[in-house]
Scaffold this active site. Sequence first.
Site, short mmCIF file in Angstrom:
data_model
loop_
_atom_site.label_atom_id
_atom_site.label_comp_id
_atom_site.label_asym_id
_atom_site.label_seq_id
_atom_site.Cartn_x
_atom_site.Cartn_y
_atom_site.Cartn_z
N LYS A 155 0.60 -1.05 0.25
CA LYS A 155 -0.03 0.49 0.00
C LYS A 155 0.67 1.04 0.11
CE LYS A 155 -2.94 3.28 0.36
NZ LYS A 155 -2.42 4.43 1.25
N GLU B 67 8.37 1.56 11.65
CA GLU B 67 9.16 2.81 12.33
C GLU B 67 8.39 4.15 11.37
OE1 GLU B 67 11.33 5.09 10.49
OE2 GLU B 67 12.62 4.10 9.20
N CYS C 75 12.64 10.42 8.98
CA CYS C 75 12.22 10.27 9.95
C CYS C 75 13.61 10.37 11.53
CB CYS C 75 11.71 9.00 10.01
SG CYS C 75 12.72 7.65 9.46
N GLU D 54 8.04 16.12 16.48
CA GLU D 54 8.75 15.80 14.75
C GLU D 54 8.12 16.44 13.99
OE1 GLU D 54 9.87 12.06 11.87
OE2 GLU D 54 7.59 12.20 12.56
#
Length: 484
Positions: free
Chosen positions: A183, A258, A292, A388
């Site tokens: 996906k 993750e 990330c 973040e």
Amino acid sequence: MIDISNLHTGLYIGGTWRSADATFTTLNPSTAQPLAELASADDADVDAAVTAAYAAFRGEWGALAPSRKGMLLNRLADLVERDIEQLAALESLDMGRPVGMSSALMIPNLIATLRYYAGWADKINGELIANDGYLGGPVPTHAYTRREPIGVVGAIIPWNAPLMILGWKLAPALAAGNTVVIKPAEDASLSVLRLAELVDEAGFPAGTVNVVTGIGRVAGAALSRHPGVKKISFTGSTETGRTILRDSADTFRRTALELGGKAPQIVFDDADLDAAIQGCAMGMFFNQGEVCAAGTRVIAHRKVYDAILDGLTGAAQAQVLGDPFDPSTTMGPLVNARQRDRVLALLEAGVDEGAEVVSGGAAPDSAGFYVTPTVLAGRNDMTVAREEIFGPVGLVIPFDTDDEALALANDNQYGLSATVWTTDLTRAHTAAARIDAGAIGINGWSPLAPQLPWGGVKASGIGRELGYEGILAYTESKTVTVVL
């Protein structure tokens, strides 16, 4: 500009391309104009993909010799290498990264990962286990383990590095004998659709690899909850990762997550400052900061704080924002308007909390979803140090002692990666041991290679990808005991 008119934009299920009942439109982040209309998978489409994957797992792919699996992975790597410029252009068109970064770093990482795991395909073994005999008695046994594939794997991948991160999931899963339903992120599906065409060209058995494009809350949710999926490997936001982990409880399926990061970069007073400034700037601004592992918390010793702040300011001001296909561009747009607005909102919150904007801090008056590269000076308790940002924004924080630096580095919910800049090996190894993160770079930001395990702790996720741990993550250990 690359022509996408001949690219398949449907669903790739069971070795064939098919349409969906609904479609969605993606935008070019450089211009904010429509880019492509893609099939939008629903629950029935996802079910069809999982069914096809299971049939391949129990059928032709499952029966294929391990060495043949490795040959197909190598063949796919050859095709990716042949079409590297096209694949790089598709990624840059989709998510805005300067095309040179795609062709020089991201797609070569995919090629290397495919080849690395092609070599593992016929080397996955169990082991003989010495033991005390049947029920601990005098009757001997012959006991061993088998390492077997899990089954159907759902791979949900992000928009910031679609093919590279897909490779981290696809290659070990296939090498271990699993089948995969992919996906892609709705904002960046084009390169993955092209990869599906290459999978077909390489000759993988039908159903081995399937691609279902669509909206995350529909197609992604259907895949993560499907009872036929034995493992979900997800890279993306911590919030979505929590949802996937909760969903996995119903069927006890494996998960690898993750997730987000807020990586510290500690610059000690004995660091090579030129290298540290260059590395910290890369950690802040590479891929528009949409990483990330972005090293956006630069924790600098007070003796070198001003030099680091000045150096990073110069690096920010040297960036050239523009069209990803212009050779002079060093930084492209963010992926969409929502992400741009989120970055700007976090910058505003930082200023309200007392952060000093040393450079950047705004959106240029131009088409597309751009944010100027930004350097802030501030504290570790600010929102811009806690959350973040996923944009070209870094915060520089001073410290006085080693213990203070390590405490600052660990004072965050995330723990994906970290970087230590020092010329003292004792200090480097001591710091690496004390930092709560899954991967530590010493005098280099975010080293990545197929051989090196990758993953985080705390809110940065669970599980590991890459290296031999990637093989272990896509296999089950089965114990067999023969009473002699």
